[in-house]
Design a protein around this motif. Sequence first.
Motif, mmCIF file in Angstrom:
data_model
loop_
_atom_site.group_PDB
_atom_site.id
_atom_site.type_symbol
_atom_site.label_atom_id
_atom_site.label_comp_id
_atom_site.label_asym_id
_atom_site.label_seq_id
_atom_site.Cartn_x
_atom_site.Cartn_y
_atom_site.Cartn_z
ATOM 1 N N GLY A 64 31.905 12.239 -48.326
ATOM 2 C CA GLY A 64 30.732 13.062 -48.537
ATOM 3 C C GLY A 64 30.867 13.999 -49.709
ATOM 4 N N GLY A 65 30.429 15.233 -49.506
ATOM 5 C CA GLY A 65 30.513 16.236 -50.556
ATOM 6 C C GLY A 65 31.905 16.762 -50.797
ATOM 7 N N SER A 66 32.878 16.317 -49.987
ATOM 8 C CA SER A 66 34.287 16.698 -50.171
ATOM 9 C C SER A 66 35.110 15.569 -50.782
ATOM 10 C CB SER A 66 34.918 17.095 -48.821
ATOM 11 O OG SER A 66 34.215 18.146 -48.206
ATOM 12 N N ALA A 67 34.436 14.560 -51.334
ATOM 13 C CA ALA A 67 35.154 13.391 -51.858
ATOM 14 C C ALA A 67 36.140 13.770 -52.956
ATOM 15 C CB ALA A 67 34.160 12.349 -52.372
ATOM 16 N N ALA A 68 35.791 14.774 -53.761
ATOM 17 C CA ALA A 68 36.648 15.156 -54.884
ATOM 18 C C ALA A 68 37.748 16.131 -54.496
ATOM 19 C CB ALA A 68 35.804 15.760 -56.004
ATOM 20 N N ALA A 69 37.743 16.612 -53.252
ATOM 21 C CA ALA A 69 38.770 17.567 -52.828
ATOM 22 C C ALA A 69 40.140 16.890 -52.820
ATOM 23 C CB ALA A 69 38.449 18.115 -51.447
ATOM 24 N N PRO A 70 41.184 17.604 -53.195
ATOM 25 C CA PRO A 70 42.509 16.976 -53.278
ATOM 26 C C PRO A 70 43.131 16.743 -51.914
ATOM 27 C CG PRO A 70 42.678 19.321 -53.700
ATOM 28 C CD PRO A 70 41.207 19.030 -53.578
ATOM 29 N N GLY A 71 44.137 15.847 -51.873
ATOM 30 C CA GLY A 71 44.948 15.686 -50.680
ATOM 31 C C GLY A 71 45.864 16.885 -50.526
ATOM 32 N N PRO A 72 46.752 16.839 -49.524
ATOM 33 C CA PRO A 72 47.011 15.693 -48.659
ATOM 34 C C PRO A 72 45.883 15.454 -47.656
ATOM 35 C CG PRO A 72 48.249 17.595 -47.886
ATOM 36 C CD PRO A 72 47.594 18.002 -49.167
ATOM 37 N N TYR A 73 45.864 14.220 -47.119
ATOM 38 C CA TYR A 73 44.908 13.857 -46.092
ATOM 39 C C TYR A 73 45.662 13.828 -44.759
ATOM 40 C CZ TYR A 73 42.657 12.578 -50.433
ATOM 41 O OH TYR A 73 42.152 12.626 -51.712
ATOM 42 N N GLY A 74 45.092 13.210 -43.756
ATOM 43 C CA GLY A 74 45.767 13.121 -42.467
ATOM 44 C C GLY A 74 45.249 14.147 -41.472
ATOM 45 N N PHE A 75 45.560 13.914 -40.191
ATOM 46 C CA PHE A 75 45.024 14.732 -39.111
ATOM 47 C C PHE A 75 45.411 16.203 -39.240
ATOM 48 C CE2 PHE A 75 44.773 11.060 -35.774
ATOM 49 C CZ PHE A 75 43.903 10.387 -36.617
ATOM 50 N N ASP A 76 46.647 16.487 -39.637
ATOM 51 C CA ASP A 76 47.074 17.879 -39.739
ATOM 52 C C ASP A 76 46.238 18.645 -40.764
ATOM 53 O OD1 ASP A 76 49.004 17.477 -37.815
ATOM 54 O OD2 ASP A 76 50.697 17.494 -39.195
ATOM 55 N N THR A 77 46.034 18.026 -41.935
ATOM 56 C CA THR A 77 45.241 18.688 -42.973
ATOM 57 C C THR A 77 43.791 18.849 -42.541
ATOM 58 O OG1 THR A 77 46.655 17.836 -44.731
ATOM 59 C CG2 THR A 77 44.457 18.535 -45.367
ATOM 60 N N HIS A 78 43.190 17.789 -42.013
ATOM 61 C CA HIS A 78 41.791 17.871 -41.581
ATOM 62 C C HIS A 78 41.627 18.916 -40.477
ATOM 63 C CE1 HIS A 78 41.003 14.510 -44.108
ATOM 64 N NE2 HIS A 78 41.471 13.580 -43.295
ATOM 65 N N ALA A 79 42.586 18.972 -39.551
ATOM 66 C CA ALA A 79 42.500 19.958 -38.472
ATOM 67 C C ALA A 79 42.603 21.381 -39.023
ATOM 68 C CB ALA A 79 43.600 19.705 -37.440
ATOM 69 N N ALA A 80 43.491 21.593 -39.990
ATOM 70 C CA ALA A 80 43.600 22.920 -40.607
ATOM 71 C C ALA A 80 42.303 23.295 -41.318
ATOM 72 C CB ALA A 80 44.771 22.942 -41.588
ATOM 73 N N ASP A 81 41.664 22.313 -41.976
ATOM 74 C CA ASP A 81 40.373 22.572 -42.629
ATOM 75 C C ASP A 81 39.307 22.934 -41.595
ATOM 76 O OD1 ASP A 81 41.469 21.982 -45.124
ATOM 77 O OD2 ASP A 81 40.806 19.891 -45.086
ATOM 78 N N LEU A 82 39.314 22.250 -40.472
ATOM 79 C CA LEU A 82 38.352 22.533 -39.405
ATOM 80 C C LEU A 82 38.551 23.945 -38.862
ATOM 81 C CD1 LEU A 82 36.143 20.771 -38.094
ATOM 82 C CD2 LEU A 82 37.803 20.140 -36.337
ATOM 83 N N CYS A 83 39.804 24.347 -38.693
ATOM 84 C CA CYS A 83 40.099 25.712 -38.246
ATOM 85 C C CYS A 83 39.632 26.737 -39.272
ATOM 86 C CB CYS A 83 41.592 25.863 -37.983
ATOM 87 S SG CYS A 83 42.203 24.949 -36.549
#
Length: 293
Positions: A64-83
């Motif tokens: 989506g609108g976060s396509a250009a955001a840098p890694g890392p990817y993975g559950f830990d990173t996505h969960a931290a972003d959600l928090c």
Amino acid sequence: MTTPPAELELAVDGGALRVLRFGEGPRTAVAAHGITASGMSFRALARHLPPDWSLFALDLRGRGGSAAAPGPYGFDTHAADLCAVAERWGGGARVALTGHSMGACVALRAAARRPELFDRLLLIDGGLPVPAAPDADPDALLDASLGPILARLSRTFDSDEAYVTQFRAHPALGPDWNDDIEAYVRYDITGPEGARRSRALEGPVRRDGRELLTSAAALAEDLAELSVPTKVLYAPRGTTGTEPGVLDAGLVARWTSRTPPLTTEAIPECNHFTILMSGTPAKTVADRLVSMA
């Protein structure tokens, strides 16, 4: 007519993430979408929330609108972003948390790691450990389970209408096509004229897909750590619109018996996608999110 969501930005190291805000109420919910989806997949659910609620749907990195955001990817990173979304727009209070499909795994990880941020967790057709064969090749499993989806991410289309047409032909979407599904599909389109494509990037999707297929033990640990009241809603039909569902009744019963904060409910007459993006199921999901407290 549904009011378009506000498009917000959450600053992260090296860039920014897109967050879609549906509604203007003071009561906050935070949401994470599926592996190739976007925050727009929550449009139908958000419309059925009471007027005193707002839903903040994150576009995960690489989508989506976060396509250009840098890694890392993975559950830990996505969960931290959600928090970080909960902390940024939660007003200092504990907020409701939900996730669909892979996003349910991300939401589970967030609730297990940062329970002080959330007062409830609603997992929508995902989030429970699904064991894979111990000697299975993750890449072979990925190609077998997500092959058509990965192929779509590398395709280009002559026009927006051509891109929409492929989704209308999908057996799990076409029979229930509506304005919410169309808005979700059109939000996903990017690229130059004559070479339109999905915003979701194959690299991040493959990275997260491998983790999704090998995450049973880690998700079991997250469930064991749960202290937030949690409900799983699951569909009887799967990603092709036919039975069985992504979460079968036996799997759901097994994890319910092992996880004290967990309750479950089957949502009738829907599949893995329409549980979130079709009228009556989406309203039921919204009602369950509100009534959990």
